[in-house]
Design a protein around this motif. Structure first.
Motif, PDB file in Angstrom:
ATOM      1  N   ILE A  73       0.880  -1.287  -0.074  1.00  0.00           N
ATOM      2  CA  ILE A  73       0.027   0.083  -0.088  1.00  0.00           C
ATOM      3  C   ILE A  73       0.893   1.016  -0.156  1.00  0.00           C
ATOM      4  CG2 ILE A  73      -1.863   1.237   1.203  1.00  0.00           C
ATOM      5  CD1 ILE A  73      -2.844  -1.405   2.525  1.00  0.00           C
ATOM      6  N   VAL A  74       0.676   1.788  -1.190  1.00  0.00           N
ATOM      7  CA  VAL A  74       1.664   3.152  -1.177  1.00  0.00           C
ATOM      8  C   VAL A  74       1.062   4.399  -0.944  1.00  0.00           C
ATOM      9  CG1 VAL A  74       3.109   4.449  -2.986  1.00  0.00           C
ATOM     10  CG2 VAL A  74       2.816   1.806  -3.095  1.00  0.00           C
ATOM     11  N   LYS A  75       1.759   5.257  -0.098  1.00  0.00           N
ATOM     12  CA  LYS A  75       1.127   6.545   0.191  1.00  0.00           C
ATOM     13  C   LYS A  75       1.437   7.482  -1.216  1.00  0.00           C
ATOM     14  CE  LYS A  75       2.158  10.694   2.787  1.00  0.00           C
ATOM     15  NZ  LYS A  75       2.774  11.376   4.015  1.00  0.00           N
ATOM     16  N   LEU A  76       0.067   7.985  -1.372  1.00  0.00           N
ATOM     17  CA  LEU A  76       0.237   9.011  -2.576  1.00  0.00           C
ATOM     18  C   LEU A  76       0.054  10.476  -2.355  1.00  0.00           C
ATOM     19  CD1 LEU A  76      -2.512   7.463  -4.941  1.00  0.00           C
ATOM     20  CD2 LEU A  76      -0.163   6.835  -4.765  1.00  0.00           C
ATOM     21  N   THR A  77      -0.859  10.718  -1.392  1.00  0.00           N
ATOM     22  CA  THR A  77      -0.852  12.219  -1.102  1.00  0.00           C
ATOM     23  C   THR A  77      -0.788  12.560   0.506  1.00  0.00           C
ATOM     24  OG1 THR A  77      -3.278  11.863  -1.264  1.00  0.00           O
ATOM     25  CG2 THR A  77      -2.115  12.807  -3.111  1.00  0.00           C
ATOM     26  N   GLU A  78      -0.894  13.666   0.922  1.00  0.00           N
ATOM     27  CA  GLU A  78      -1.139  14.325   2.406  1.00  0.00           C
ATOM     28  C   GLU A  78      -1.705  15.791   2.139  1.00  0.00           C
ATOM     29  OE1 GLU A  78       1.679  15.597   6.056  1.00  0.00           O
ATOM     30  OE2 GLU A  78       2.314  14.061   4.752  1.00  0.00           O
ATOM     31  N   ALA A  79      -2.622  15.751   3.003  1.00  0.00           N
ATOM     32  CA  ALA A  79      -3.552  17.098   3.062  1.00  0.00           C
ATOM     33  C   ALA A  79      -3.738  17.324   1.584  1.00  0.00           C
ATOM     34  CB  ALA A  79      -2.756  18.207   3.576  1.00  0.00           C
ATOM     35  N   THR A  80      -3.719  18.804   0.927  1.00  0.00           N
ATOM     36  CA  THR A  80      -3.996  18.952  -0.392  1.00  0.00           C
ATOM     37  C   THR A  80      -2.637  19.524  -1.037  1.00  0.00           C
ATOM     38  OG1 THR A  80      -5.181  21.102   0.268  1.00  0.00           O
ATOM     39  CG2 THR A  80      -6.287  19.149  -0.140  1.00  0.00           C
ATOM     40  N   SER A  81      -1.559  19.327  -0.404  1.00  0.00           N
ATOM     41  CA  SER A  81      -0.337  19.980  -0.813  1.00  0.00           C
ATOM     42  C   SER A  81       0.819  19.253  -1.225  1.00  0.00           C
ATOM     43  CB  SER A  81      -0.075  21.158   0.070  1.00  0.00           C
ATOM     44  OG  SER A  81       0.099  20.472   1.598  1.00  0.00           O
ATOM     45  N   TYR A  82       0.665  17.699  -1.159  1.00  0.00           N
ATOM     46  CA  TYR A  82       2.092  16.988  -1.098  1.00  0.00           C
ATOM     47  C   TYR A  82       1.559  15.768  -1.687  1.00  0.00           C
ATOM     48  CZ  TYR A  82       5.295  13.467   0.353  1.00  0.00           C
ATOM     49  OH  TYR A  82       6.454  12.552   0.044  1.00  0.00           O
ATOM     50  N   ARG A  83       2.465  15.443  -2.782  1.00  0.00           N
ATOM     51  CA  ARG A  83       2.093  14.257  -3.623  1.00  0.00           C
ATOM     52  C   ARG A  83       3.672  13.063  -3.361  1.00  0.00           C
ATOM     53  NH1 ARG A  83      -0.745  15.270  -9.557  1.00  0.00           N
ATOM     54  NH2 ARG A  83      -2.724  15.655  -8.611  1.00  0.00           N
ATOM     55  N   ASN A  84       3.409  11.867  -3.018  1.00  0.00           N
ATOM     56  CA  ASN A  84       4.614  11.194  -3.139  1.00  0.00           C
ATOM     57  C   ASN A  84       5.455  11.205  -4.162  1.00  0.00           C
ATOM     58  OD1 ASN A  84       6.696   9.341  -2.617  1.00  0.00           O
ATOM     59  ND2 ASN A  84       5.086   7.675  -2.157  1.00  0.00           N
ATOM     60  N   PRO A  85       6.568  11.690  -4.479  1.00  0.00           N
ATOM     61  CA  PRO A  85       7.558  11.765  -5.661  1.00  0.00           C
ATOM     62  C   PRO A  85       7.890  10.295  -6.293  1.00  0.00           C
ATOM     63  CG  PRO A  85       8.823  12.739  -3.975  1.00  0.00           C
ATOM     64  CD  PRO A  85       7.259  12.380  -3.407  1.00  0.00           C
ATOM     65  N   TYR A  86       7.898   9.228  -5.471  1.00  0.00           N
ATOM     66  CA  TYR A  86       8.382   8.255  -5.586  1.00  0.00           C
ATOM     67  C   TYR A  86       7.228   7.131  -5.947  1.00  0.00           C
ATOM     68  CZ  TYR A  86      12.564   9.883  -3.314  1.00  0.00           C
ATOM     69  OH  TYR A  86      13.842  10.343  -3.157  1.00  0.00           O
ATOM     70  N   ALA A  87       6.045   7.725  -5.851  1.00  0.00           N
ATOM     71  CA  ALA A  87       4.823   6.745  -5.847  1.00  0.00           C
ATOM     72  C   ALA A  87       4.746   5.891  -7.237  1.00  0.00           C
ATOM     73  CB  ALA A  87       3.485   7.519  -5.907  1.00  0.00           C
ATOM     74  N   ALA A  88       4.828   6.771  -8.387  1.00  0.00           N
ATOM     75  CA  ALA A  88       4.756   6.047  -9.538  1.00  0.00           C
ATOM     76  C   ALA A  88       5.665   4.748  -9.691  1.00  0.00           C
ATOM     77  CB  ALA A  88       5.157   6.863 -10.840  1.00  0.00           C
ATOM     78  N   THR A  89       7.073   4.810  -9.175  1.00  0.00           N
ATOM     79  CA  THR A  89       8.216   3.710  -9.417  1.00  0.00           C
ATOM     80  C   THR A  89       7.682   2.898  -8.306  1.00  0.00           C
ATOM     81  OG1 THR A  89       9.929   5.812  -9.956  1.00  0.00           O
ATOM     82  CG2 THR A  89      10.607   3.532  -9.067  1.00  0.00           C
TER      83      THR A  89
END
Length: 386
Positions: A73-89
């Motif tokens: 289970i991969v973290k994608l986002t946080e609040a409305t201002s952060y996206r995990n830059p490693y998620a796609a990989t």
């Protein structure tokens, strides 16, 4: 799980060990270091990862798979201002290793409207990553900032918004302390879709906690031999994300015609197309399989470690209820040992058909003759068309 706190525009990574710190009545003050492969531990069905884990190679995910991990289970986002830059990989490499994929969002919301905004932010990124609509989508609800009197309504609003965007498979993650302190009620999703974090000092497969919930995250300091870093691990009680066994105890199955070997290396080549009965099924990561089976054949022999990929369903019953059939001229006995010699060439009607591994047969029949007598356990090999 791990979160990223956004302070003055700087992302500071910290561990979210609140659920342990808040359950000291049940666990020691400290998270034990666990090594995958140690005997006596709860299952490691699922790991969750975030940007803290960086890029994880296919080989590393494959090593986790070898220790029973079936999903990430991969973290994608946080609040409305952060996206995990490693998620796609992380997603691509986990998929390449044969693991199932889920996603989570670290929540900061304090109202229904902000919950809806965060849910949309989460699903927008999930869609951009081309995650399918049946992906497990998790609301990571643990930050003290979200501990308001209306937390249940807020969580319900988040869940409803995620579903409104087309993602039907949802869950909520939180710690037991958070739930008890806020009065968070899972009625909007059901306990079996809740994911609870609570870390025992001495985790054991003989003492499983939180079994009334869908998943239990039981450690956040687990290492896998050959893989750098440590990970959160969970047991998936209700198959929220891990693969469900295709066959159950008592099923009659057949060894695949291309089967090569059991998970322990024993050959299956000389047992290809053998029919048997499933005696046990247990999680086991092996090649493309997440389960292995103990299969017993009619001659009493077992293949104890057969990967799911090497098991197939039996062919449909050759004869149907109501069909007129004949006992074969070379029939010897029923599957329970009763003789058929004196009933060779008798004609009767099929009363029932059920799976039964016997000699070269996968089915047995109850056949009633015109005189009212039955042969209740006739193997398919001993039945012919009239």
């Amino acid at each position: 799980m791990k979160k990223s706190s956004i302070i003055a525009g700087v992302i500071v990574t910290i561990a979210t060990a609140f659920s342990l710190k808040s359950n000291l009545a049940y666990a020691a003050d400290g998270i034990p270091a666990i090594t995958a492969g140690t005997s006596g531990l709860p299952r490691m069905d699922v790991v969750d990862v975030s940007s803290n884990n960086g890029n994880i190679s296919v080989a590393s995910f494959q090593k986790m798979h070898q220790y029973g991990v079936g999903a990430v289970i991969v973290k994608l986002t946080e609040a409305t201002s952060y996206r995990n830059p490693y998620a796609a990989t992380q997603i691509a490499n986990a998929k390449a290793a044969g693991l199932r994929i889920g996603a989570y969002h670290y929540s900061w919301y304090t109202s229904q409207s902000s919950a809806q905004s965060e849910a949309k932010y989460f699903t927008d990124y999930a869609k951009s990553l081309k995650l399918p609509s049946d992906t497990l989508m998790v609301d990571d609800l643990e930050d003290t900032y979200t501990m308001t009197n209306n937390v249940t309504n807020n969580a319900k609003a988040f869940n409803t918004q995620v579903k409104a965007t087309g993602f039907s498979n949802t869950s909520t993650y939180t710690g037991l302390y958070y739930k008890n302190t806020t009065g968070l009620n899972f009625s909007y999703i059901g306990n079996t879709r809740a994911w609870i974090a609570q870390y025992p000092f001495a985790p054991s497969s003989n003492s499983l906690w939180n079994t009334t919930y869908g998943m239990w995250q039981w450690n956040s300091n687990t290492s896998f031999p050959g893989v750098s870093g440590t990970f959160d691990v969970s047991i998936d009680y209700t198959n929220l994300i891990t693969q469900v066994a295709k066959y159950k105890v008592g099923d009659v199955v057949k060894i695949a015609s291309n089967a090569s070997s059991e998970t322990n290396g024993y050959t299956l080549v000389n047992r290809r197309n053998w029919v048997g009965t499933v005696v046990s099924a247990k999680p086991k990561a092996y090649s493309s399989s997440a389960w292995e089976y103990d299969i017993q054949y009619p001659n009493g022999v077992h293949s104890v470690h057969v990967a799911e990929q090497d098991v197939t369903t039996i062919a449909a019953a050759k004869y149907s209820v109501g069909q007129t059939v004949k006992i074969a001229s070379n029939a010897w006995s029923e599957t329970n040992g009763y003789t058929l010699v004196n009933r060779r060439n008798w004609v009767g009607t099929v009363v029932s058909a059920k799976p039964k591994a016997y000699a070269s047969s996968a089915w047995e029949y109850d056949i009633q003759y015109p005189n009212g007598v039955h042969s209740v356990h006739v193997a398919e090999q001993d039945v012919t068309k009239k």
